[in-house]
Design an enzyme around this catalytic site. Structure first.
Site, short mmCIF file in Angstrom:
data_model
loop_
_atom_site.label_atom_id
_atom_site.label_comp_id
_atom_site.label_asym_id
_atom_site.label_seq_id
_atom_site.Cartn_x
_atom_site.Cartn_y
_atom_site.Cartn_z
N HIS A 1 9.07 18.17 21.13
CA HIS A 1 8.04 17.92 20.43
C HIS A 1 8.63 16.41 20.45
O HIS A 1 9.35 15.60 20.10
CB HIS A 1 7.75 18.94 19.21
CG HIS A 1 7.73 18.15 17.41
ND1 HIS A 1 6.49 17.18 17.99
CD2 HIS A 1 8.40 17.96 16.65
CE1 HIS A 1 6.25 17.55 16.77
NE2 HIS A 1 7.76 17.69 16.04
N ASN B 1 4.33 10.77 15.46
CA ASN B 1 4.76 12.35 15.40
C ASN B 1 2.69 13.14 15.41
O ASN B 1 2.64 12.49 14.60
CB ASN B 1 5.56 12.66 14.94
CG ASN B 1 5.97 14.03 14.34
OD1 ASN B 1 5.03 15.22 15.29
ND2 ASN B 1 6.88 14.40 14.05
N CYS C 1 5.05 21.20 12.89
CA CYS C 1 4.86 20.71 14.30
C CYS C 1 4.99 21.14 14.75
O CYS C 1 5.07 21.58 16.37
CB CYS C 1 6.02 19.27 13.56
SG CYS C 1 5.66 18.48 12.68
#
Ligand code: UT7
Length: 343
Positions: free
Chosen positions: A270, A300, A134
């Site tokens: 994020h 996500n 990520c």
């Protein structure tokens, strides 16, 4: 010993890479792409023991996009890159570096970046992937910035692209509700200090700590199981690390770059969980109207989440020339980091 050279004691650096080189890496354009198919919380409640209320309250996610059969990470990356190239009025001959941040490559090798390079018709320079899950886009941006600032390349496509739907255990309600597919791309261009007029990547702070690798990982791989494997996560522990580590990273970065967080025009975090976004913004004293959140509609998307969120900034959240943009991300590794860009 005679003639011993006296070395000055090592100064403890905080590992922030500030751009004081000859060139600046300036963002020319941003593009994004989301696959057509949408999976809602209601859809998920028919697949596992969950409901819209739990997902919304615990994560803020309402829906996510899922790549079609035969649609690969490289296809998502190419679609996002084409938007960015079109916006900048550039073609394949104008790019000499392609970096793709992904944890879901088309194949174990070659690098997805080389597949993207070929699909875009780019015939020069280099292409490679960055694997920081990520946090991949922050790592990729900083890597590209280093290459451009040193004058090694001229113009880079920095892409975050993922098809996490392919590594999700769709029977695990603790993880399958969180992730989605997508891609985002930036064209980053080398400019002299005079040309850049203060714009460009101002600095990046990157960190990893492998002692936390068991908190978020995929239980397969070429060398271990010879299978692709599925994502596994101790969600509530990753949550705590995310809030503290990201807040610390951003504070370190701001102090080393010499900027106040009150100078930040846009905070583009994020997009993992609305509660993490809110907690980090609160910790850093960043007002809500400067925080960009796309988690409700994208979920996500791992390395794609930050560039995808940047690509969605239109209308009231349109980035203006001169705006100071703060990005951050954390993921498997654990690896995390933040970066500041003057647009
Ligand atoms: O991008 C990479 C970084 N990743 C992240 O940043 C993710 C970080 N973690 C999170 O976002 C959150 O920890 C989650 C959203 C994954 C989970 O939220 P939480 O508030 O930490 O919940 P929890 O894991 O402590 O679980 C609470 C309860 C458990 O039930 P019991 O043991 O209390 O009875 C879970 O079994 O919620 C249950 N649960 C669910 N219930 C309904 C877990 N997933 C679900 C679900 N639907 N989908």
């Amino acid at each position: 010993m005679q003639n011993q050279i006296q070395l000055a004691p090592l100064k403890r650096l905080s590992n922030v890479k500030t751009n004081q080189a000859e060139y600046r890496s300036v963002v020319r354009s941003i593009g994004g792409y989301l696959p057509e198919r949408i999976l809602t919380n209601e859809d998920l409640s028919e697949m596992v023991d969950t409901d819209d209320q739990w997902i919304t309250e615990r994560t803020g996610i309402k829906k996510r996009h899922i790549a079609a059969e035969g649609e690969f990470t490289s296809d998502l990356a190419v679609a996002a890159a084409r938007v960015a190239l079109d916006k900048a009025g550039l073609g394949p001959d104008d790019i000499d570096l392609v970096i793709v941040a992904t944890a879901t490559p088309d194949r174990t090798f070659p690098a997805t970046a080389t597949i993207v390079q070929n699909k875009l018709g780019i015939r020069r320079g280099a292409a490679f992937d960055i694997q920081a899950v990520c946090a991949g886009f922050v790592f990729a941006l900083s890597t590209a910035d280093n290459f451009l600032a040193r004058g090694q390349f001229e113009r880079a496509l920095v892409i975050g692209a993922e098809t996490f739907s392919r590594i999700i255990d769709w029977s695990d309600r603790g993880t399958c509700v969180l992730f989605g597919d997508g891609a985002g791309a930036l064209v980053l261009e080398r400019q002299t200090e005079e040309e850049a007029e203060g714009r460009g990547v101002l600095g990046a702070h990157l960190r990893s700590d492998g002692k936390f690798s068991e908190l978020l990982y995929v239980d397969g791989g070429p060398s271990t199981t010879q299978t692709v494997g599925h994502l596994r996560m101790v969600g509530n522990q990753v949550f705590k690390h995310a809030v503290t580590k990201i807040s610390d990273s951003v504070r370190t970065l701001a102090s080393d770059v010499g900027l106040e967080l009150s100078d930040v025009d846009w905070f583009v975090p994020h997009q993992a969980n609305q509660r993490i976004l809110d907690a980090v913004a609160r910790n850093l004293g960043l007002p809500e109207d400067r925080v960009i959140s796309t988690v409700a509609s994208h979920g996500n998307t791992s390395a794609a989440s930050v560039p995808l969120a940047l690509s969605c900034m239109t209308g009231e959240t349109q980035i203006k020339p001169g705006d100071l943009v703060l990005i951050e991300a954390i993921g498997g590794g654990l690896s995390w980091g933040s970066a500041l860009m003057r647009m």
